[in-house]
Design a protein around this motif. Structure first.
Motif, PDB file in Angstrom:
ATOM      1  N   GLY A   1      31.058  48.235  67.627  1.00  0.00           N
ATOM      2  CA  GLY A   1      30.142  48.171  66.479  1.00  0.00           C
ATOM      3  C   GLY A   1      30.721  48.854  65.252  1.00  0.00           C
ATOM      4  N   LEU A   2      31.316  50.034  65.459  1.00  0.00           N
ATOM      5  CA  LEU A   2      31.950  50.737  64.334  1.00  0.00           C
ATOM      6  C   LEU A   2      33.110  49.925  63.759  1.00  0.00           C
ATOM      7  CD1 LEU A   2      31.992  54.425  65.642  1.00  0.00           C
ATOM      8  CD2 LEU A   2      30.574  53.466  63.819  1.00  0.00           C
ATOM      9  N   GLY A   3      33.896  49.317  64.646  1.00  0.00           N
ATOM     10  CA  GLY A   3      35.005  48.467  64.189  1.00  0.00           C
ATOM     11  C   GLY A   3      34.506  47.269  63.413  1.00  0.00           C
ATOM     12  N   THR A   4      33.402  46.678  63.865  1.00  0.00           N
ATOM     13  CA  THR A   4      32.820  45.526  63.168  1.00  0.00           C
ATOM     14  C   THR A   4      32.368  45.921  61.763  1.00  0.00           C
ATOM     15  OG1 THR A   4      32.073  44.618  65.276  1.00  0.00           O
ATOM     16  CG2 THR A   4      31.041  43.747  63.293  1.00  0.00           C
ATOM     17  N   ILE A   5      31.677  47.038  61.665  1.00  0.00           N
ATOM     18  CA  ILE A   5      31.190  47.502  60.357  1.00  0.00           C
ATOM     19  C   ILE A   5      32.358  47.824  59.429  1.00  0.00           C
ATOM     20  CG2 ILE A   5      29.948  49.365  59.182  1.00  0.00           C
ATOM     21  CD1 ILE A   5      28.110  49.463  61.688  1.00  0.00           C
ATOM     22  N   ALA A   6      33.358  48.545  59.957  1.00  0.00           N
ATOM     23  CA  ALA A   6      34.524  48.899  59.132  1.00  0.00           C
ATOM     24  C   ALA A   6      35.291  47.647  58.716  1.00  0.00           C
ATOM     25  CB  ALA A   6      35.435  49.851  59.898  1.00  0.00           C
ATOM     26  N   GLY A   7      35.489  46.723  59.649  1.00  0.00           N
ATOM     27  CA  GLY A   7      36.218  45.498  59.332  1.00  0.00           C
ATOM     28  C   GLY A   7      35.490  44.635  58.327  1.00  0.00           C
ATOM     29  N   ALA A   8      34.166  44.524  58.466  1.00  0.00           N
ATOM     30  CA  ALA A   8      33.379  43.721  57.532  1.00  0.00           C
ATOM     31  C   ALA A   8      33.415  44.324  56.134  1.00  0.00           C
ATOM     32  CB  ALA A   8      31.941  43.605  58.026  1.00  0.00           C
ATOM     33  N   SER A   9      33.289  45.649  56.051  1.00  0.00           N
ATOM     34  CA  SER A   9      33.326  46.283  54.724  1.00  0.00           C
ATOM     35  C   SER A   9      34.714  46.165  54.091  1.00  0.00           C
ATOM     36  CB  SER A   9      32.884  47.742  54.804  1.00  0.00           C
ATOM     37  OG  SER A   9      33.783  48.495  55.590  1.00  0.00           O
TER      38      SER A   9
END
Length: 182
Positions: free
Chosen positions: A48-56
């Motif tokens: 989830g953290l990777g998804t948020i960081a990657g999306a931003s």
């Protein structure tokens, strides 16, 4: 549309790296500390953290690309075509960089090199002229300075910042110096 694609692509890549990091963290830390019940939660949290960081990060890259494209279009719209006042060749300049440009870059470069080299030559000729005792030696140097100043006459009406002293002013200075010798 590109904004959305970068956002999704960044999220997927972030999810991928987050899950891999979660598994690595799980094998290196969790199994050694015997916290087996938290293994799946860690993979989900890091994913989830990777998804948020990657999306931003994807959204940021998309907005930077959009801004870069916008600046390129503004630059293209600001191009003005004119003729060089020195060589009479056509050239383009951006109204974002200059309000008015009279000379092309190649002429500016040539004039600058020639003007500066001749001014340095004049400075080397005039250096120590006050210490000369014979008027003939002084006059010989002043004649050489006047000759160089005459070779600079094509730059008399050029309006560039580095031309601090016009050739006519240099000639006047040599004439005044000769008059002061008498």
């Amino acid at each position: 549309m590109k904004h959305f694609i970068y956002l999704i692509l960044g999220g997927v890549i972030g999810l991928f790296f987050g899950v891999i990091f979660g598994f690595i963290f799980d094998t290196m830390y969790t199994e050694k500390s015997e916290l087996a019940t938290k293994q799946t939660i860690q993979v989900i949290i890091f994913g989830g953290l990777g998804t948020i960081a990657g999306a931003s990060l994807g959204a940021k890259i998309a907005s930077e690309e959009k801004e870069k494209r916008k600046k390129e279009l503004e630059y293209q719209k600001s191009l003005i075509e004119t003729k060089c006042d020195f060589c009479n060749e056509s050239f383009q300049y951006s109204s974002l960089e200059f309000t008015n440009k009279k000379y092309c870059d190649s002429c500016i470069s040539k004039i600058k090199q020639d003007y500066i080299s001749k001014c340095l030559e004049i400075n080397s000729i005039v250096k120590g002229i006050e210490e000369l005792k014979r008027h003939s030696a002084i006059n010989k140097r002043l004649d050489r300075v006047a000759e160089i100043a005459k070779s600079l006459e094509p730059y008399e009406n050029i309006d560039l910042d580095f031309i601090s002293k016009k050739p006519s002013e240099i000639l006047e200075s040599t004439i005044e110096y000769r008059l002061n010798l008498s």
